[in-house]
Design an enzyme around this catalytic site. Structure first.
Site: not given
Length: 191
Positions: A115, A133
């Site tokens: 991330d 995401d």
């Protein structure tokens, strides 16, 4: 219905874009955040959970459970996408599939998802996320949009009168009285 070429290509395009964005993040981002905007930083982190760091778990069993869960959800999404009738609905399922596939491929080598997008305001930070995401979130948004729009269109459509059964004597409501509601009588076939 079927997926069609467009949604499949969309899902397949998301996977390499997500992969290369994560490779760039792992290669160029240091431990310290890189500010892009007052509310947006690039900050490298590794997520052992699912989207947005939810349900993080340590160990092989947790990792394998997340893989199995992801595969089951992807199977359901693929089935729903196959049955979808509206192009935006199919695009929504396709972006969810592309994002889920991107995160699943990233999880295999080291049991974690990379991330790097950090949205914040003041002292508050949204969980760090990645382009997969974002694709999943866009897909969910498209599904919500198509659901809301189909309900709005259905609500605006005029009600069609119900025709009596073909070839038979139907029943019709001729008059109404306050005490009895509708008085029902059989139609005369000669009418």
């Amino acid at each position: 219905m079927s997926w069609g070429r467009g949604p499949i290509l969309l899902a397949l395009a998301i996977v390499p874009v997500d992969y290369f964005s994560k490779e760039l993040a792992r290669h160029y981002l240091a431990a310290e955040p890189t500010a892009l905007l007052p509310v947006l930083d690039l900050s490298l982190s590794f997520n052992m959970g699912i989207s947005f760091g939810l349900f993080a778990s340590e160990g092989t069993w947790g990792w394998m459970s997340l893989i199995v869960l992801a595969l089951l959800v992807m199977g359901v999404v693929a089935g729903l996408g196959h049955r979808a009738s509206h192009p935006l609905e199919r695009a929504g399922y396709a972006t969810i599939m592309g994002g889920a596939t991107g995160n699943l491929c990233d999880r295999f080598p080291d049991m974690a998802v990379t991330d790097f997008i950090d949205v914040h305001a003041g002292g508050w930070h949204f969980p760090t996320f990645n382009l997969a995401d974002v694709a999943i979130s866009i897909g969910v948004g498209l599904l919500l949009w198509t659901a809301l729009m189909s309900k709005a269109v259905t609500a605006r459509e005029p009600q069609k009168p119900v025709d009596p059964p073909a070839g038979g004597r139907g029943i019709s409501c001729q008059t109404a009285t306050p005490a009895l509601g509708s008085r029902v009588r059989e139609k005369d076939p000669a009418q």
